[in-house]
Design a protein around this motif. Structure first.
Motif, PDB file in Angstrom:
ATOM      1  N   LEU A   6      47.584 -19.039 -23.674  1.00 57.41           N
ATOM      2  CA  LEU A   6      48.338 -19.694 -22.600  1.00 57.41           C
ATOM      3  C   LEU A   6      49.114 -20.888 -23.146  1.00 57.41           C
ATOM      4  O   LEU A   6      50.265 -21.126 -22.758  1.00 57.41           O
ATOM      5  CB  LEU A   6      47.393 -20.146 -21.479  1.00 57.41           C
ATOM      6  CG  LEU A   6      46.739 -19.041 -20.654  1.00 57.41           C
ATOM      7  CD1 LEU A   6      45.788 -19.649 -19.627  1.00 57.41           C
ATOM      8  CD2 LEU A   6      47.784 -18.170 -19.948  1.00 57.41           C
ATOM      9  N   LEU A   7      48.501 -21.632 -24.061  1.00 54.96           N
ATOM     10  CA  LEU A   7      49.192 -22.765 -24.678  1.00 54.96           C
ATOM     11  C   LEU A   7      50.395 -22.288 -25.490  1.00 54.96           C
ATOM     12  O   LEU A   7      51.465 -22.907 -25.465  1.00 54.96           O
ATOM     13  CB  LEU A   7      48.235 -23.562 -25.554  1.00 54.96           C
ATOM     14  CG  LEU A   7      47.215 -24.422 -24.807  1.00 54.96           C
ATOM     15  CD1 LEU A   7      46.156 -24.957 -25.756  1.00 54.96           C
ATOM     16  CD2 LEU A   7      47.902 -25.581 -24.091  1.00 54.96           C
ATOM     17  N   LYS A   8      50.236 -21.178 -26.200  1.00 55.16           N
ATOM     18  CA  LYS A   8      51.374 -20.609 -26.940  1.00 55.16           C
ATOM     19  C   LYS A   8      52.503 -20.242 -25.984  1.00 55.16           C
ATOM     20  O   LYS A   8      53.681 -20.520 -26.253  1.00 55.16           O
ATOM     21  CB  LYS A   8      50.932 -19.363 -27.702  1.00 55.16           C
ATOM     22  CG  LYS A   8      50.029 -19.619 -28.886  1.00 55.16           C
ATOM     23  CD  LYS A   8      49.572 -18.304 -29.499  1.00 55.16           C
ATOM     24  CE  LYS A   8      48.541 -18.529 -30.598  1.00 55.16           C
ATOM     25  NZ  LYS A   8      47.995 -17.246 -31.107  1.00 55.16           N
ATOM     26  N   ALA A   9      52.158 -19.618 -24.857  1.00 57.05           N
ATOM     27  CA  ALA A   9      53.170 -19.186 -23.896  1.00 57.05           C
ATOM     28  C   ALA A   9      53.909 -20.369 -23.286  1.00 57.05           C
ATOM     29  O   ALA A   9      55.116 -20.316 -23.048  1.00 57.05           O
ATOM     30  CB  ALA A   9      52.523 -18.345 -22.804  1.00 57.05           C
ATOM     31  N   VAL A  10      53.193 -21.478 -23.047  1.00 59.35           N
ATOM     32  CA  VAL A  10      53.820 -22.676 -22.486  1.00 59.35           C
ATOM     33  C   VAL A  10      54.720 -23.336 -23.526  1.00 59.35           C
ATOM     34  O   VAL A  10      55.861 -23.716 -23.237  1.00 59.35           O
ATOM     35  CB  VAL A  10      52.751 -23.672 -21.987  1.00 59.35           C
ATOM     36  CG1 VAL A  10      53.396 -25.004 -21.596  1.00 59.35           C
ATOM     37  CG2 VAL A  10      51.998 -23.086 -20.791  1.00 59.35           C
ATOM     38  N   CYS A  11      54.224 -23.487 -24.746  1.00 59.14           N
ATOM     39  CA  CYS A  11      54.970 -24.213 -25.779  1.00 59.14           C
ATOM     40  C   CYS A  11      56.196 -23.445 -26.272  1.00 59.14           C
ATOM     41  O   CYS A  11      57.235 -24.050 -26.536  1.00 59.14           O
ATOM     42  CB  CYS A  11      54.053 -24.518 -26.965  1.00 59.14           C
ATOM     43  SG  CYS A  11      52.791 -25.764 -26.617  1.00 59.14           S
ATOM     44  N   LEU A  12      56.082 -22.130 -26.411  1.00 59.21           N
ATOM     45  CA  LEU A  12      57.177 -21.362 -26.993  1.00 59.21           C
ATOM     46  C   LEU A  12      58.163 -20.848 -25.954  1.00 59.21           C
ATOM     47  O   LEU A  12      59.368 -21.098 -26.044  1.00 59.21           O
ATOM     48  CB  LEU A  12      56.636 -20.190 -27.819  1.00 59.21           C
ATOM     49  CG  LEU A  12      56.246 -20.527 -29.265  1.00 59.21           C
ATOM     50  CD1 LEU A  12      54.967 -21.350 -29.311  1.00 59.21           C
ATOM     51  CD2 LEU A  12      56.098 -19.264 -30.092  1.00 59.21           C
ATOM     52  N   ARG A  13      57.648 -20.118 -24.960  1.00 57.04           N
ATOM     53  CA  ARG A  13      58.550 -19.527 -23.966  1.00 57.04           C
ATOM     54  C   ARG A  13      58.706 -20.406 -22.726  1.00 57.04           C
ATOM     55  O   ARG A  13      59.530 -20.119 -21.865  1.00 57.04           O
ATOM     56  CB  ARG A  13      58.076 -18.135 -23.548  1.00 57.04           C
ATOM     57  CG  ARG A  13      59.097 -17.414 -22.681  1.00 57.04           C
ATOM     58  CD  ARG A  13      58.686 -16.018 -22.288  1.00 57.04           C
ATOM     59  NE  ARG A  13      58.785 -15.084 -23.408  1.00 57.04           N
ATOM     60  CZ  ARG A  13      58.534 -13.795 -23.308  1.00 57.04           C
ATOM     61  NH1 ARG A  13      58.169 -13.268 -22.135  1.00 57.04           N
ATOM     62  NH2 ARG A  13      58.636 -13.002 -24.365  1.00 57.04           N
ATOM     63  N   SER A  14      57.932 -21.472 -22.615  1.00 58.41           N
ATOM     64  CA  SER A  14      57.973 -22.328 -21.428  1.00 58.41           C
ATOM     65  C   SER A  14      57.593 -21.525 -20.189  1.00 58.41           C
ATOM     66  O   SER A  14      58.197 -21.664 -19.118  1.00 58.41           O
ATOM     67  CB  SER A  14      59.365 -22.942 -21.259  1.00 58.41           C
ATOM     68  OG  SER A  14      59.330 -23.984 -20.305  1.00 58.41           O
ATOM     69  N   ALA A  15      56.572 -20.690 -20.319  1.00 62.08           N
ATOM     70  CA  ALA A  15      56.207 -19.743 -19.264  1.00 62.08           C
ATOM     71  C   ALA A  15      55.594 -20.439 -18.056  1.00 62.08           C
ATOM     72  O   ALA A  15      54.566 -21.113 -18.168  1.00 62.08           O
ATOM     73  CB  ALA A  15      55.230 -18.711 -19.822  1.00 62.08           C
ATOM     74  N   ASN A  16      56.228 -20.250 -16.900  1.00 59.29           N
ATOM     75  CA  ASN A  16      55.728 -20.854 -15.664  1.00 59.29           C
ATOM     76  C   ASN A  16      54.386 -20.263 -15.237  1.00 59.29           C
ATOM     77  O   ASN A  16      53.503 -20.988 -14.767  1.00 59.29           O
ATOM     78  CB  ASN A  16      56.749 -20.667 -14.543  1.00 59.29           C
ATOM     79  CG  ASN A  16      58.039 -21.411 -14.809  1.00 59.29           C
ATOM     80  OD1 ASN A  16      58.040 -22.475 -15.425  1.00 59.29           O
ATOM     81  ND2 ASN A  16      59.151 -20.848 -14.366  1.00 59.29           N
ATOM     82  N   ASP A  17      54.243 -18.944 -15.391  1.00 57.56           N
ATOM     83  CA  ASP A  17      52.975 -18.327 -14.983  1.00 57.56           C
ATOM     84  C   ASP A  17      51.822 -18.824 -15.848  1.00 57.56           C
ATOM     85  O   ASP A  17      50.715 -19.090 -15.351  1.00 57.56           O
ATOM     86  CB  ASP A  17      53.071 -16.797 -15.004  1.00 57.56           C
ATOM     87  CG  ASP A  17      53.675 -16.217 -16.270  1.00 57.56           C
ATOM     88  OD1 ASP A  17      54.045 -17.001 -17.178  1.00 57.56           O
ATOM     89  OD2 ASP A  17      53.800 -14.975 -16.360  1.00 57.56           O
ATOM     90  N   ALA A  18      52.068 -19.010 -17.140  1.00 58.24           N
ATOM     91  CA  ALA A  18      51.026 -19.522 -18.033  1.00 58.24           C
ATOM     92  C   ALA A  18      50.684 -20.974 -17.708  1.00 58.24           C
ATOM     93  O   ALA A  18      49.511 -21.376 -17.753  1.00 58.24           O
ATOM     94  CB  ALA A  18      51.467 -19.395 -19.486  1.00 58.24           C
ATOM     95  N   ALA A  19      51.703 -21.787 -17.370  1.00 53.14           N
ATOM     96  CA  ALA A  19      51.469 -23.194 -17.037  1.00 53.14           C
ATOM     97  C   ALA A  19      50.597 -23.317 -15.788  1.00 53.14           C
ATOM     98  O   ALA A  19      49.680 -24.153 -15.725  1.00 53.14           O
ATOM     99  CB  ALA A  19      52.788 -23.930 -16.826  1.00 53.14           C
ATOM    100  N   VAL A  20      50.867 -22.480 -14.786  1.00 54.40           N
ATOM    101  CA  VAL A  20      50.080 -22.527 -13.550  1.00 54.40           C
ATOM    102  C   VAL A  20      48.660 -22.028 -13.793  1.00 54.40           C
ATOM    103  O   VAL A  20      47.691 -22.610 -13.300  1.00 54.40           O
ATOM    104  CB  VAL A  20      50.773 -21.715 -12.436  1.00 54.40           C
ATOM    105  CG1 VAL A  20      49.865 -21.581 -11.217  1.00 54.40           C
ATOM    106  CG2 VAL A  20      52.084 -22.399 -12.040  1.00 54.40           C
ATOM    107  N   ALA A  21      48.507 -20.958 -14.571  1.00 53.67           N
ATOM    108  CA  ALA A  21      47.166 -20.457 -14.902  1.00 53.67           C
ATOM    109  C   ALA A  21      46.355 -21.518 -15.638  1.00 53.67           C
ATOM    110  O   ALA A  21      45.167 -21.724 -15.363  1.00 53.67           O
ATOM    111  CB  ALA A  21      47.274 -19.190 -15.748  1.00 53.67           C
ATOM    112  N   LEU A  22      47.006 -22.214 -16.556  1.00 62.04           N
ATOM    113  CA  LEU A  22      46.354 -23.288 -17.304  1.00 62.04           C
ATOM    114  C   LEU A  22      45.950 -24.430 -16.374  1.00 62.04           C
ATOM    115  O   LEU A  22      44.817 -24.935 -16.429  1.00 62.04           O
ATOM    116  CB  LEU A  22      47.310 -23.792 -18.382  1.00 62.04           C
ATOM    117  CG  LEU A  22      46.814 -24.862 -19.349  1.00 62.04           C
ATOM    118  CD1 LEU A  22      45.637 -24.358 -20.161  1.00 62.04           C
ATOM    119  CD2 LEU A  22      47.955 -25.290 -20.278  1.00 62.04           C
ATOM    120  N   ALA A  23      46.859 -24.828 -15.477  1.00 64.85           N
ATOM    121  CA  ALA A  23      46.593 -25.928 -14.540  1.00 64.85           C
ATOM    122  C   ALA A  23      45.444 -25.594 -13.600  1.00 64.85           C
ATOM    123  O   ALA A  23      44.567 -26.432 -13.344  1.00 64.85           O
ATOM    124  CB  ALA A  23      47.856 -26.248 -13.740  1.00 64.85           C
TER     125      ALA A  23
END
Length: 393
Positions: free
Chosen positions: A118-135
């Motif tokens: 999830l951190l990779k997805a946020v840092c590289l693609r700026s993924a909104n779904d990953a950011a919300v899952a992480l939060a």
């Protein structure tokens, strides 16, 4: 009025006008921008000292788009350091995360992802779904997490920031400034582990309930690939926000952070960030003074279980100087000859005062490396006995 008086008056007025013109020209030269930027707002600062090297409308409230996720990453790093979360945590993806839209890695509701991916997805693609899952994994709900984002912003002095979500998706009340972004960026860079993700240019992750879909992640921050020393941070783009970029780079001892908001094109945010960083590296250098936990001096302890304590620097400290300026820095260590127990680990007992040409340019707190309790009667007896036996040899 006679001719001599009139002549003196003309000379005086002329002199005053010349002084005013000179002052006006001097002021313009001092404040003239070294270059022009198309971005609505921009800032360049030293990541260590926080000293601002360039600014343009740095307190103007603007939508930050996905630069918002710097705060998401900061909270995640703080919780990783405290042990609240772990990189191998299995995160259940909610339907709320799945339907975020915008930039995403197409997570499915009900699938499980490890926190590291999830951190990779946020840092590289700026993924909104990953950011919300992480939060949601960190705080249990997105509302609670966003409140934590705003609380942390206040703690950092981000007085012109208000977060309404963890993604940066458009909301008229979701606003911040280039200056406030620089504050949270500095704080994030205090966690060296974050570069494990921010500096990846390309990688793959598996998504879906059956992990049968491969998502290739390419870093949206092009500087990671083509700018010397680049090590972060985060891009952002919405129609309202324009093209945004918070960038960081390190060369030698100098670490810089630049922020551009409201750029007209994707290329402009990268080219203008390079301009800012190039200006910093060309004109400034960082002079290391001390490292965090470096032992500065040993001093005596009175009434304690032990007799000596190490006094250490509270934090890393460097001085930012213009290239060509004097590097002759005087260090004055201010410490008592001894201290009394009890005291705690990290308790301040002195300072290093730094001067350049007799002018104070900085201070570093000096603190105890370890805590110490007050000596009991038995401890005092042992000390006296040891001292007596040592002297009698």
């Amino acid at each position: 009025m006679n001719k001599l008086a009139r002549y003196r008056r003309v000379i005086s007025i002329t002199a005053i006008l010349l002084i005013l013109v000179t002052l006006s020209n001097h002021s313009y030269a001092e404040t003239e921008e070294p270059f022009k930027l198309e971005a609505k707002s921009a800032i360049l600062l030293d990541a260590i000292t926080g000293e601002i090297l360039f600014e343009k409308n740095i307190h103007e409230k603007l939508p930050p788009a996905s630069i918002t996720k710097i705060m998401v990453l900061l909270i995640a790093m703080e919780d990783l350091d405290s042990g609240k979360i772990k990189l191998d945590d299995k995160v259940q993806v909610s339907s709320n995360a799945e339907r975020m839209g915008g930039s995403q890695v197409y997570l499915e509701a009900g699938e499980t992802q490890i926190l590291d991916d999830l951190l990779k997805a946020v840092c590289l693609r700026s993924a909104n779904d990953a950011a919300v899952a992480l939060a949601e994994h960190i705080s249990g709900s997105i509302d609670v997490f966003v409140q934590r984002m705003n609380d942390r912003a206040k703690e950092l002095g981000m007085t012109n920031t208000h977060f309404k979500n963890a993604t940066g998706l458009p909301d008229p009340e979701h606003l911040t400034t280039a200056y406030d972004i620089s504050l949270m960026s500095r704080e994030l860079l205090k966690h060296p582990k974050i570069h494990d993700w921010l500096t990846i240019y390309m990688t793959d992750i598996k998504v879906g309930k059956n992990k049968d879909v491969t998502q290739t992640l390419v870093n949206t921050n092009k500087l990671i690939r083509d700018y010397q020393g680049a090590n972060g941070l985060k891009t952002g783009l919405t129609n309202d926000a324009g093209h945004c970029l918070a960038a960081s780079a390190k060369r030698g001892n100098l670490s810089l952070i630049s922020v551009v908001l409201g750029g007209p094109t994707s290329n402009s945010r990268f080219s203008e960030s390079k301009k800012l960083l190039d200006f910093g590296f060309a004109n400034y250098e960082s002079l290391p003074i001390c490292r965090k936990d470096e032992v500065v001096k040993k001093i005596k302890v009175s009434k304690g279980k032990g007799n000596i304590v190490n006094i250490v620097a509270e934090s890393d400290y460097s001085l930012l100087i213009r290239k060509g300026d004097s590097r002759e820095i005087e260090k004055e260590i201010i410490l008592p000859e001894k201290i009394n127990a009890p005291y705690e680990k990290g308790q301040k007992f002195g300072e290093i005062v730094l001067k350049n040409n007799g002018k104070e340019v900085g201070r570093v707190n000096l603190v105890t490396e370890e805590g110490m309790n007050k000596a009991s009667i038995i401890d005092m007896f042992k000390k006296v006995t040891t001292m007596f036996l040592g002297n009698s040899k």
